[in-house]
Write an enzyme that holds these catalytic residues in place. Structure first.
Site, PDB file in Angstrom:
ATOM      1  N   ASP A 184      43.437  -4.798  53.670  1.00 56.61           N
ATOM      2  CA  ASP A 184      42.669  -4.485  52.460  1.00 56.61           C
ATOM      3  C   ASP A 184      43.200  -3.214  51.805  1.00 56.61           C
ATOM      4  OD1 ASP A 184      40.659  -4.669  50.559  1.00 56.61           O
ATOM      5  OD2 ASP A 184      39.056  -4.940  52.024  1.00 56.61           O
ATOM      6  N   ASP A 210      35.841 -10.848  45.643  1.00 57.25           N
ATOM      7  CA  ASP A 210      34.608 -10.573  46.389  1.00 57.25           C
ATOM      8  C   ASP A 210      33.446 -11.356  45.805  1.00 57.25           C
ATOM      9  OD1 ASP A 210      35.626  -8.935  48.314  1.00 57.25           O
ATOM     10  OD2 ASP A 210      35.179  -7.071  47.266  1.00 57.25           O
TER      11      ASP A 210
HETATM   12  C1  GLA Z   1      36.541  -5.210  50.353  1.00 59.46           C
HETATM   13  C2  GLA Z   1      36.913  -6.658  50.616  1.00 59.46           C
HETATM   14  C3  GLA Z   1      35.764  -7.353  51.292  1.00 59.46           C
HETATM   15  C4  GLA Z   1      35.419  -6.646  52.569  1.00 59.46           C
HETATM   16  C5  GLA Z   1      35.104  -5.186  52.294  1.00 59.46           C
HETATM   17  C6  GLA Z   1      34.930  -4.414  53.598  1.00 59.46           C
HETATM   18  O1  GLA Z   1      35.556  -5.103  49.396  1.00 59.46           O
HETATM   19  O2  GLA Z   1      37.274  -7.307  49.433  1.00 59.46           O
HETATM   20  O3  GLA Z   1      36.087  -8.707  51.552  1.00 59.46           O
HETATM   21  O4  GLA Z   1      36.498  -6.769  53.472  1.00 59.46           O
HETATM   22  O5  GLA Z   1      36.154  -4.575  51.562  1.00 59.46           O
HETATM   23  O6  GLA Z   1      34.643  -3.084  53.387  1.00 59.46           O
END
Ligand code: GLA
Length: 748
Positions: free
Chosen positions: A496, A566
């Site tokens: 990420d 997300d």
């Molecule tokens: C980001 C990602 C999510 C999740 C969060 C965790 O927002 O896109 O899928 O992994 O971080 O903190």
């Protein structure tokens, strides 16, 4: 015709060079691209990009391009020079590809053709054409690569300081520059968005002037994606001329679509030169990222299918394609070898715990989720954020990549083992480029983040960005991740990157072009992932960046899949996925089925609808399975089993976007297996919109003279009938109804 030609296998790509005429012709499956020398070898002029033509056509094009027009000397078009790669220097006012400064302050380039090489390797043909500055030690090699069976042309450039003494400062260096043929008007399609609303299709009419798409964020960005499509305004989903391009870069980038004063359109793109310059030391080379382009007469759908097939065959997870980084993180650049050709393995059905548990992960809780996940058919179980030291919320922990003993008293081992016993592989979330000020790492190394000495360190999601251009930071990250992957049997990493850069300073390098970090960060990121992939070949990677903020050809070269958004609301996903598939393969598009009402939008949707939307890509589950009823589990198990059946067609087939919710009540995708033996239709109805009569979907990509049977109902139809009259859909479906239809060709 005298000259050199490599290729020649039937249906194969080939590149031929007519030495006497000074032209090159690159032929792909059904298209061609040509350019030639002009001005006694001081320029490389673009000549052609369109349907496949014979070599004889090229000489005439060059003659036309060279023709002198004395009476028109003062007209702007007489000054027009459609250079393949535009050097800044001379009378030149359009967007340059390259701008440098030599040690004596000279800032204009004058170069001359200095040779070429054509080679064939692994089903690809590569041309390298050298241009050398006539007075200074700069050589620029323009590279062109074409692939057997594809219409994709990949381009990049390599800059070399061939001198012994003086550095050269590079101030703008694009990956490639594309000239479009003259047309009355153009339509530009591009992808824009934001967090939770990625890959929305936008259109513009590029008139006189420049249309700039860019990221200045240090990462690809949610706002724009480095992909474009241009057509004369007449293309449809399945017909018409389309030119499209995508850039292999995951940092700050820029695409400039410019109509020159003479009315010609060109698109240049590559690293964003904003706040950037890079010193090229004597003997040093800089390999620029690649920029791929294609032409089709089959509309937006054919352009997408070409991108998808090429990405699968030649891009996904193929490792280093961009060259090099910091001394400890790379040697001097080697030639960029042609990527191995193969079809990637099918993506497993994945479970991810983020929406279910957020930071509240625990050994017991994850085991319970894993047990249900295994029961419904999940193949890879991924623990998201919250598993490491100090990570009970998003204010602390990033940077300290060791297991939280309070949550996992005996480490991750027992959970990994349990997941294995349940028949699934184990995956984990990391965000390596980041640090929370509340972490041991930051307390020990506050100078490891980007910062300016006397300026605020702006936090975003309570975190700062580590300066990966520093070899000590790169070493730390590689070692932390290598240790993590060497310990337990981890087979999947979700990488990420949740915030953009700010205050991109590197005080320790003051006076030594610290702004090179914009580029070196990304090259080091690539190098670290490449090194981890080499050391742990059984581990798959997913690119995530606050959802879909880092999706591009560059990162696709080192991951198996990407996190799309997300926003997991299935209705919103229909539009996001339609945009995504313009540029990127459905197999890399991770799509989770999550709970209803959706955490972000509050929308309630049937489980079958949520599944049918997620089944359009690589299927994942992100729901709180502990709350599911037996009926939910049974329904999900059935749908996952169905997905496994259609998976080879969805992930490896050809995608036809049959209907768009931008235009009507119904959205639908059809996938046709590579061998044509099977097709899958997924259709989704929007809210409150009923069409009069019984809806029918006209299918595509089938053989008119073959019969296709639906194994669920036994009904069989001729391909011609499905293409002409359409497939009849259930009556009365609306308001988040959805269907999945499988059709199997009846051979013999
Ligand atoms: C980001 C990602 C999510 C999740 C969060 C965790 O927002 O896109 O899928 O992994 O971080 O903190």
């Amino acid at each position: 015709m005298g000259g050199i030609s490599v290729g020649g296998i039937s249906g194969a790509a080939d590149i031929s060079h007519d030495e006497a005429a000074g032209t090159w012709l690159l032929r792909m499956r059904s298209t061609a691209y040509a350019f030639g020398l002009a001005g006694d070898g001081t320029a490389v002029r673009h000549l052609y990009w369109g349907p496949r033509v014979p070599p004889q056509a090229v000489a005439g094009l060059l003659a036309g391009a060279r023709a002198d027009q004395p009476r028109e000397r003062y007209r702007s078009w007489a000054l027009e020079r459609p250079d393949e790669y535009v050097p800044w220097g001379g009378i030149r006012f359009d967007e340059p590809s390259l701008k440098v400064e030599y040690a004596d302050g000279t800032r204009a380039i004058e170069w001359r053709y200095a040779g070429q090489r054509i080679s064939r390797d692994r089903g690809a043909v590569t041309l390298e054409l050298d241009l050398a500055d006539v007075a200074y030690d700069l050589t620029v090699t323009l590279a062109y690569r074409v692939y057997d069976g594809f219409d994709v042309l990949e381009r990049w450039a390599t800059l070399r300081n061939t001198g012994q003494r003086d550095p050269i400062v590079v101030r703008q260096a694009h990956a490639a520059n594309w000239w479009l043929p003259p047309r009355d008007r153009w339509r530009l399609r591009y992808l824009h968005g934001g967090w939770g609303a990625e890959t929305q299709i936008a259109e513009a009419v590029p008139g006189p002037g420049k249309f700039v798409l860019e990221s200045r964020r240090g990462t690809t960005s949610h706002q724009f994606n480095p992909w474009f499509s241009l057509d004369p305004g007449t293309a449809t989903e399945e017909s018409g001329e389309v030119w499209s391009g995508e850039l292999a870069w995951s940092g700050s980038w820029k695409l400039v679509c410019e109509q020159t004063s003479a009315g010609r359109l060109h698109v240049g793109g590559g690293w964003n030169e904003f706040d950037w310059s890079q010193r090229l030391a004597p003997g040093q080379s800089l390999v620029l990222p690649s920029f791929a382009g294609l032409h089709t007469t089959g509309g937006f759908g054919a352009a997408s299918r070409e991108w998808h097939a090429w990405q699968r065959a030649r891009v996904l997870g193929r490792g280093d394609r961009t060259g090099l980084v910091t001394p400890r993180w790379h040697a001097e650049p080697a030639a960029r070898p042609a990527p191995v050709a193969d079809e990637p393995a099918l993506r497993p059905v994945l479970y991810n715990s983020w929406e279910a548990t957020s930071f509240a992960v625990s050994q017991d809780g994850q085991e319970r989720l894993a047990e249900t996940a295994a029961r419904i058919g999940v193949e890879c179980f991924v623990v998201d954020d919250g598993w490491f030291r100090g990570r009970d919320h998003d204010h602390a922990g990033l940077g300290d990549w060791t297991v939280d003993q309070a949550k996992f008293p005996r480490g991750l081992g027992p959970l990994v083992k349990r997941v294995g016993e349940l028949g699934m592989t184990f995956g984990i979330w990391v965000e390596p480029e980041m640090v929370n000020p509340d972490s041991d790492l930051y307390r020990a190394h506050p100078d490891w983040v980007y910062h300016f000495g006397n300026r605020t360190r702006s936090e975003h999601r309570n975190q700062l960005v580590l300066n990966l251009a520093r070899p000590d930071v790169a070493d730390y990250l590689y070692q932390s991740l290598d240790r993590l992957l060497s310990g337990d049997d981890i087979r999947f990493v979700k990488w990420d990157m949740n915030r953009p850069f700010s205050e991109p300073g590197w005080p320790a390098e003051a006076g030594r072009d610290p702004e090179r970090a914009w580029v070196e960060h990304v090259r080091t990121l690539y190098a670290i992932i490449d090194a981890l992939r080499a050391a742990h070949p059984g581990v798959d990677f997913e690119s995530c960046s606050g959802g879909g903020g880092r999706i591009d050809l560059g990162i696709l070269g080192r991951v198996e899949q990407v996190w799309t958004s997300d926003n997991t609301d299935a209705w919103d996903r229909v539009a996001i996925q339609e945009g995504f598939t313009q540029a990127y393969a459905p197999s890399v598009m991770m799509a989770w089925v999550t709970d209803s009402p959706n955490y972000l939008t509050g929308r309630r949707l049937p489980l079958s609808f949520r599944f049918h939307v997620a089944m359009a890509g690589s299927l994942g589950i992100g729901a709180d399975l502990i709350q599911w009823t037996e009926a939910d589990e049974a329904e999900a198990a059935g749908l996952i089993a169905e997905y496994k059946q259609i998976r080879p067609v969805v992930q490896g087939g050809r995608l036809y976007r049959l209907a768009s919710t931008a235009a009507g009540p119904l959205g639908a995708h059809q996938y046709v297996a590579a061998d044509g033996a099977e097709a899958v239709v997924l259709a989704w109805w929007g809210p409150g919109q009923c069409e009069p009569g019984r809806p029918r979907l006209r299918l595509a990509g089938l053989e008119d003279g073959a019969r296709y049977a639906d194994p669920a109902t036994g009904a069989a139809h001729w391909g011609a009938e499905l293409a002409r009259d359409g497939l009849e859909l259930p009556a009365g479906a609306s308001d988040f109804g959805s269907v999945l239809v499988r059709l199997v060709r009846q051979d013999g």
